[in-house]
Write a protein that holds these residues in place. Structure first.
Motif, mmCIF file in Angstrom:
data_model
loop_
_atom_site.group_PDB
_atom_site.id
_atom_site.type_symbol
_atom_site.label_atom_id
_atom_site.label_comp_id
_atom_site.label_asym_id
_atom_site.label_seq_id
_atom_site.Cartn_x
_atom_site.Cartn_y
_atom_site.Cartn_z
ATOM 1 N N LEU A 17 23.119 39.974 31.428
ATOM 2 C CA LEU A 17 24.432 39.717 32.031
ATOM 3 C C LEU A 17 25.512 40.444 31.235
ATOM 4 N N ALA A 18 25.455 40.300 29.902
ATOM 5 C CA ALA A 18 26.431 40.971 29.044
ATOM 6 C C ALA A 18 26.319 42.488 29.210
ATOM 7 N N GLY A 19 25.080 42.997 29.163
ATOM 8 C CA GLY A 19 24.873 44.443 29.259
ATOM 9 C C GLY A 19 25.326 44.996 30.596
ATOM 10 N N GLY A 20 24.952 44.291 31.673
ATOM 11 C CA GLY A 20 25.337 44.750 33.003
ATOM 12 C C GLY A 20 26.843 44.773 33.185
ATOM 13 N N LEU A 21 27.514 43.747 32.652
ATOM 14 C CA LEU A 21 28.972 43.667 32.800
ATOM 15 C C LEU A 21 29.691 44.682 31.928
ATOM 16 N N VAL A 22 29.115 44.992 30.757
ATOM 17 C CA VAL A 22 29.803 45.882 29.830
ATOM 18 C C VAL A 22 29.635 47.352 30.247
ATOM 19 N N GLY A 23 28.599 47.616 31.067
ATOM 20 C CA GLY A 23 28.347 49.001 31.482
ATOM 21 C C GLY A 23 29.587 49.708 32.019
ATOM 22 N N PRO A 24 30.255 49.153 33.048
ATOM 23 C CA PRO A 24 31.438 49.824 33.595
ATOM 24 C C PRO A 24 32.617 49.870 32.615
ATOM 25 N N LEU A 25 32.629 48.976 31.610
ATOM 26 C CA LEU A 25 33.718 49.000 30.628
ATOM 27 C C LEU A 25 33.493 50.095 29.605
ATOM 28 N N LEU A 26 32.216 50.280 29.194
ATOM 29 C CA LEU A 26 31.899 51.242 28.156
ATOM 30 C C LEU A 26 31.026 52.345 28.721
ATOM 31 N N PHE A 71 54.903 42.183 34.593
ATOM 32 C CA PHE A 71 56.001 42.438 33.650
ATOM 33 C C PHE A 71 55.630 43.512 32.626
ATOM 34 N N GLY A 72 55.039 44.599 33.092
ATOM 35 C CA GLY A 72 54.701 45.682 32.177
ATOM 36 C C GLY A 72 53.384 45.490 31.444
ATOM 37 N N ILE A 73 52.764 44.323 31.615
ATOM 38 C CA ILE A 73 51.443 44.104 31.027
ATOM 39 C C ILE A 73 50.403 44.451 32.084
ATOM 40 N N ARG A 74 49.464 45.331 31.732
ATOM 41 C CA ARG A 74 48.481 45.764 32.720
ATOM 42 C C ARG A 74 47.187 44.965 32.548
ATOM 43 N N ILE A 75 46.734 44.396 33.638
ATOM 44 C CA ILE A 75 45.492 43.625 33.596
ATOM 45 C C ILE A 75 44.508 44.249 34.583
ATOM 46 N N ARG A 76 43.353 44.705 34.052
ATOM 47 C CA ARG A 76 42.345 45.289 34.930
ATOM 48 C C ARG A 76 41.686 44.202 35.759
ATOM 49 N N THR A 77 41.505 44.466 37.058
ATOM 50 C CA THR A 77 40.868 43.458 37.911
ATOM 51 C C THR A 77 39.443 43.192 37.433
ATOM 52 N N TYR A 78 38.782 44.245 36.938
ATOM 53 C CA TYR A 78 37.396 44.068 36.503
ATOM 54 C C TYR A 78 37.311 43.113 35.309
ATOM 55 N N ASP A 79 38.363 43.146 34.435
ATOM 56 C CA ASP A 79 38.388 42.227 33.296
ATOM 57 C C ASP A 79 38.386 40.778 33.762
ATOM 58 N N LEU A 80 39.131 40.526 34.851
ATOM 59 C CA LEU A 80 39.174 39.163 35.392
ATOM 60 C C LEU A 80 37.793 38.749 35.898
ATOM 61 N N PRO A 123 32.760 48.691 39.507
ATOM 62 C CA PRO A 123 32.410 48.200 40.842
ATOM 63 C C PRO A 123 33.611 47.575 41.555
ATOM 64 N N VAL A 124 34.683 47.312 40.805
ATOM 65 C CA VAL A 124 35.882 46.722 41.425
ATOM 66 C C VAL A 124 36.965 47.791 41.446
ATOM 67 N N PRO A 125 37.098 48.514 42.538
ATOM 68 C CA PRO A 125 38.085 49.579 42.562
ATOM 69 C C PRO A 125 39.498 49.004 42.652
ATOM 70 N N GLY A 126 40.465 49.868 42.521
ATOM 71 C CA GLY A 126 41.851 49.399 42.647
ATOM 72 C C GLY A 126 42.570 49.479 41.315
ATOM 73 N N ALA A 127 43.872 49.671 41.409
ATOM 74 C CA ALA A 127 44.694 49.816 40.215
ATOM 75 C C ALA A 127 44.788 48.478 39.486
ATOM 76 N N PRO A 128 45.012 48.515 38.177
ATOM 77 C CA PRO A 128 45.183 47.276 37.424
ATOM 78 C C PRO A 128 46.441 46.538 37.886
#
Lengths: 386, 289
Positions: free
Chosen positions: B201-210, B132-141, B123-128
């Motif tokens: 909450l856990a299930g809904g959030l994990v859906g886009p990850l998995l 400094f070469g470490i990639r952080i997904r916006t959705y993870d935040l 649901p959160v589009p956009g590149a991670p």
């Protein structure tokens, strides 16, 4: 009240026990009616995972088989008798599978279609051989051939064929030598790993990275980051649909731009959906059934599949459809034989199917080639330079 | 170094999910002394509700999550209501009852949504983000922020509200709580409802990850349960720490032991539990069984 509630919970809890018990209890004395005589329906067992992790495979397989049987039944059945399918859930578990093998033997099934999981089929094979029940499986592990059962047939090529074709295209045609490998340690992933590495080493190529993951793993940051540091030109994935999709999605999130390659699972809609169409773009796939648009036969099949099940056909359904067609043709040609004569009839059946022309050898494999496709705009299409 | 930091970050986002699952386990356990074995399957149901409202009903992700939370919370109430007559009578049957509910929920999911499962686009589009070469997904935040907020709200509820205090009282001594006029059944019901809400909450959030499938509850349930035990079963801060630990531990063992990572993760887990049986924050022991 409390008695009622207690009973209610007892019922719930017996659901668990019943699932196990149902598959376990197959008393040898159950009415052993031979369905090949008389004029009742011909009983064919479909064994696949209908619950658990691999249930999507089981669902596709069943849809393919149902379509084939439906077509035969509408045309009057085989030898004037209808075909009756018995659907069994192996839960993707070899132990459940062996119990089911005994159950279908005692219940008078003449043949079995499935399973999609090589490990389960291998576990069932000795019992089916002993009971002389021919089985056409959707598994593709070279281990199936190693069982050497005259009653076991494959409805597609083995991993060796998939990966030999893939390595030939990648290394010989494309000239790609810098390849990373990530596979899971389940029966499918292990088979892919061994078959692909064998095909690579015969070409003098050693992978720049070789990572194993577990079948349950969800986060691949560690493996993918170290693959990224090796900067390979291509990454080979040997895992089932969903896990392959997650690997590709996370790789793109980590900034890996190299294309992926793999066998059948990477050509499925589930893989493309899980990875995201943009992330899966350019994936090289070795598959015996690239798409529904390949031939007139596949178009007819896809239309009938969609009409019956309301969703698009894919490779597993097509494989299972071919397997069922071969089984029913063999039944017809052998005049409803059972046991060894039916197995011989399957072996001698030449079938022009969706996957190609089946000609079975003594190992039970009927098809020895796959095609190369690339995912382009979210769809798998045949590679022009293969 | 880059691999180490990236692995850590990858482990954190799944760890936050495990933490939410662990909180649901712990909340029900501290209130009732019951391990809700259906919890993993409730997570799966929550994931399906969220993805259905998001994908099929085309609601915004946040709205879909709220509806999923409410509906799944109601399912939690139903589970508790069905099992309630067994409280104080036969606790083992109650445990087995939750296992039965888990199987029923999985079967229902297969009947309603089919066996194949579905992928949920982020649901959160956009590149991670690239630091400094470490990639952080916006959705993870987003996941980490929501998990933190949920924890804060839950802790405030338990410590600052009368209802929360009543639940604490039931957890400590349900007979004494009954004597001072606290409705134990209602308190349990709320625990189950919040537990199911956290699962959604856990299930809904994990859906886009998995990937949302009827079988997804299995692994999440086991990892979440392990997280709850590791943090100290029944402890809310313990569930958070335990969840993040299991997620990060999983990431590192995957990097070093590859195919044997699961084995090593649970070996480490076993050793920690042997050294400290009550878990990291397990000073409070609940024994109602």
């Amino acid at each position: 009240m409390s008695l009622f509630a207690r009973r209610r919970v007892a019922i719930l809890s017996t659901v668990a026990a019943a699932t196990i018990a149902l598959s376990a209890c197959s008393a040898p004395g159950e009415d052993e009616e031979s369905s090949s005589s008389g004029d009742g329906p011909i009983k064919i067992a479909v064994v696949n995972a209908q619950s658990g992790q691999l249930s999507s495979l089981g669902a596709w397989e069943l849809k393919g088989v149902k379509l084939a049987v439906d077509e035969w039944n509408k045309a009057g059945g085989v030898g004037g008798r209808q075909i009756e399918l018995g659907v069994f859930d192996d839960q993707g578990d070899p132990t459940v599978g062996t119990n089911l093998a005994r159950k279908i033997a005692s219940e008078g099934y003449v043949a079995m279609l499935g399973t999609a999981e090589s490990a389960v089929t291998i576990a069932m094979a000795p019992i089916l051989q002993q009971e002389e029940i021919p089985n056409i499986t959707s598994g593709q592990s070279p281990g199936l051939v190693a069982v050497k059962s005259p009653f076991l047939f494959l409805n597609g090529p083995t991993s060796t064929t998939y990966d030999e074709t893939l390595a030939k295209y990648i290394v010989d045609t494309k000239g790609i030598k810098s390849i990373a490998v990530i596979t899971n340690n389940g029966s499918y992933g292990k088979g892919e790993h061994d078959a692909f590495l064998k095909a690579l080493s015969s070409r003098g190529v050693t992978p720049v990275a070789d990572h194993a993951v577990t079948t349950d793993q969800k986060d691949f940051s560690a493996a993918l980051t170290s693959i990224r540091q090796k900067n390979p030109q291509l990454i080979f994935v040997g895992a089932e649909e969903v896990q392959s999709g997650l690997i590709v999605k996370q790789a793109r999130d980590l900034g890996i731009k190299a294309p992926f390659a793999g066998a059948a699972p990477q050509g499925t809609p589930v893989f493309i959906d899980t990875a995201g169409a943009a992330n899966a773009e350019g994936t090289i796939v070795s598959s015996p059934y690239l798409s529904n648009e390949i031939s007139d036969a596949s178009r007819t099949f896809a239309a009938a599949y969609k009409a019956m099940h309301g969703e698009d056909a894919e490779m597993h359904g097509a494989k299972a459809y071919d397997g069922a067609q071969i089984m029913l043709t063999a039944l017809k040609n052998s005049n409803l034989a059972t046991g060894k004569p039916l197995a011989d009839a399957i072996r001698s059946t030449k079938h022009a199917g969706l996957l190609g022309n089946f000609t079975f050898d003594e190992t039970g494999v009927g098809i020895f080639e796959t095609s190369i496709g690339t995912i382009t705009s979210g769809k798998l299409i045949a590679a022009t330079d293969a | 170094m880059q691999v180490t930091i990236q692995t850590f970050i990858g482990g954190l986002s799944l760890g936050a999910i495990y933490a939410l699952v662990a909180m649901g386990f712990s909340l029900v356990y501290r209130t009732m002394g019951l391990v809700n074995f259906a919890h993993g399957n409730v997570v799966m149901i929550g994931a399906y509700f969220a993805s259905t409202f998001y994908l099929s009903a085309k609601l915004p992700f946040a709205a879909a999550m709220v509806i999923a939370l409410v509906v799944t919370g109601l399912i939690g109430i139903v589970i508790e209501r069905v099992l309630r007559p067994l409280e104080n009578k036969d606790f083992d049957l109650m445990l087995i009852g939750t296992i039965g509910f888990g199987i029923v929920l999985e079967a229902l999911a297969i009947i309603i949504w089919g066996a194949t499962g579905r992928a949920v686009p982020s649901p959160v589009p956009g590149a991670p983000l690239d630091v400094f070469g470490i990639r952080i997904r916006t959705y993870d935040l987003v996941v980490l922020a929501i998990a933190a907020a949920a924890t804060a709200v839950l802790v405030l509820f338990l410590q600052r509200t009368k209802r929360g205090a009543a639940m604490q009282a039931v957890a400590m001594d349900h007979q004494a709580a009954t004597a001072v006029g606290i409705h134990v059944g209602r308190s349990n019901s709320i625990a189950f409802m919040i537990g199911a809400g956290l699962a959604a909450l856990a299930g809904g959030l994990v859906g886009p990850l998995l990937y949302v499938s009827p079988a997804m509850g299995g692994t999440l349930g086991i990892k979440g349960f392990a997280a709850a035990i590791l943090g100290g079963f029944g402890s809310i801060p313990g569930a958070i720490i335990g969840g993040l630990c299991i997620g990060v531990l999983d990431g590192f063992t995957a990097g070093h032991f590859q195919g044997y990572s699961e084995l090593v993760t649970f070996l480490v887990f076993t050793v920690i539990i042997m050294v400290r049986p009550t878990g990291i924050f397990g000073e409070r022991t609940v024994n109602r069984a």
